[in-house]
Motif scaffolding. Structure first.
Motif, PDB file in Angstrom:
ATOM      1  N   HIS A 173       0.847  -1.206   0.000  1.00  0.00           N
ATOM      2  CA  HIS A 173       0.000   0.000   0.000  1.00  0.00           C
ATOM      3  C   HIS A 173       0.876   1.247   0.000  1.00  0.00           C
ATOM      4  N   CYS A 229      -9.371   4.171   3.152  1.00  0.00           N
ATOM      5  CA  CYS A 229      -7.911   4.222   2.978  1.00  0.00           C
ATOM      6  C   CYS A 229      -7.399   5.493   3.635  1.00  0.00           C
ATOM      7  N   CYS A 232      -6.460   8.018   0.585  1.00  0.00           N
ATOM      8  CA  CYS A 232      -7.432   8.568  -0.373  1.00  0.00           C
ATOM      9  C   CYS A 232      -8.891   8.409   0.042  1.00  0.00           C
ATOM     10  N   CYS A 249      -5.871  -1.109  -1.322  1.00  0.00           N
ATOM     11  CA  CYS A 249      -6.735   0.009  -1.712  1.00  0.00           C
ATOM     12  C   CYS A 249      -6.869  -0.016  -3.231  1.00  0.00           C
ATOM     13  N   ALA A 251      -7.961   2.156  -5.213  1.00  0.00           N
ATOM     14  CA  ALA A 251      -7.618   3.423  -5.870  1.00  0.00           C
ATOM     15  C   ALA A 251      -6.103   3.645  -5.865  1.00  0.00           C
ATOM     16  N   CYS A 252      -5.473   3.462  -4.722  1.00  0.00           N
ATOM     17  CA  CYS A 252      -4.029   3.718  -4.604  1.00  0.00           C
ATOM     18  C   CYS A 252      -3.178   2.656  -5.316  1.00  0.00           C
TER      19      CYS A 252
HETATM   20 ZN   LIG Z   1      -6.168   4.690  -1.236  1.00  0.00          ZN
END
Ligand SMILES: [Zn+2]
Length: 269
Positions: A173, A229, A232, A249, A251-252
């Motif tokens: 992450h 997260c 984000c 995550c 998105a990340c």
């Molecule tokens: Zn994230």
């Protein structure tokens, strides 16, 4: 593990061993020499190799090796302090203090080995380099040589010593890398990010452990399914991979893609 080592280094070397045992039959992995061979000897201190703790005797004859796995806990108890009723393994020192290994749950997975220094060396020879401070050059070489999914590569103690599944989640992450990315596909810049994340996350974990932080307070991604997260705000997702559950995550780490389950049972079909 480094936090455990620091906490035990002093207490184990204060006095010689008066009594070795009791030990749970599933916990003791070696029979010769017997644990009683430790009696009368003093430890030099605590050392660490990957996830294993090593306690060499100061006469250079024996090494006690302990692997806690996930549920094992190793504690130094002052003389007279109350200990657990049925420790997986215990040592009592001549000053009355104790070293006690406990393991939650029924399955005994933590292990204790009593070895000669040569046998310990042979036992540990298959371990990869230490994760903390591995550096870009060495990590890049391992990534290119192995071509493995990143989560599996980070957990493989023969490649890199000292990272378990929880920290693999935290590290990936922090590096903004997919757990499923193939190590050989990483760009130089991504290898640099991964090396930096290994150091920063393990250092963060070590500091928190030394302050006595719980798992809850330490992990930001591991076992945080559905929670936002911390970078984000996207809910943390999970996916089953081989015999592990990975947290990430979307998105990340995987530009919006949801990872599909790859359980070992399914892969073997
Ligand atoms: Zn994230």
């Amino acid at each position: 593990m480094e936090a455990w080592r620091r906490a035990l280094d002093g207490p184990v070397s204060v006095a010689p061993v008066a009594k070795a045992g009791p030990v749970h039959i599933a916990t003791l992995k070696t029979f010769d020499p017997p644990p009683a061979a430790l009696e009368g000897r003093r430890f030099r201190g605590a050392e660490r190799r990957g996830k294993r703790l090593l306690f060499p005797t100061d006469d250079g004859e024996l090494v006690l090796v302990v692997h806690l796995m996930t549920a094992g806990r190793l504690k130094a108890l002052a003389a007279g302090a109350k200990g657990p009723k049925q420790p997986a393994f215990a040592l009592e020192f001549t000053d009355g203090s104790k070293l006690v290994l406990t393991e939650a749950g029924k399955r005994k997975r933590a292990g204790v080995w009593l070895l000669t220094p040569a046998a310990a060396e042979a036992e540990l020879a298959h371990l990869g380099p230490e994760a903390l401070g591995i550096g870009v050059a060495q990590l890049g070489e391992i990534c290119r040589r192995e071509s493995r999914r990143l989560h599996a590569l980070l957990r493989d103690q023969r490649l890199i010593a000292g990272i378990g599944r929880a920290w693999a989640n935290e590290i990936l992450h922090a590096a903004k890398l997919s757990p499923y990315a193939l190590s050989a596909d990483l760009s130089n810049e991504e290898v640099e990010r991964l090396a930096a994340a290994i150091d920063s996350e393990l250092a963060r974990g070590l500091e928190l452990r030394e302050q006595g932080a719980s798992d809850e307070q330490t992990y930001r991604v591991h076992r945080r399914l559905g929670e936002p997260c911390h970078v984000c705000g996207t809910p943390i997702a999970q996916v089953d991979f081989e015999e592990h559950t990975i947290f990430y995550c979307p998105a990340c780490q995987t530009p919006g893609r949801v990872l599909k389950d790859r359980r070992l049972s399914r892969l073997l079909r």
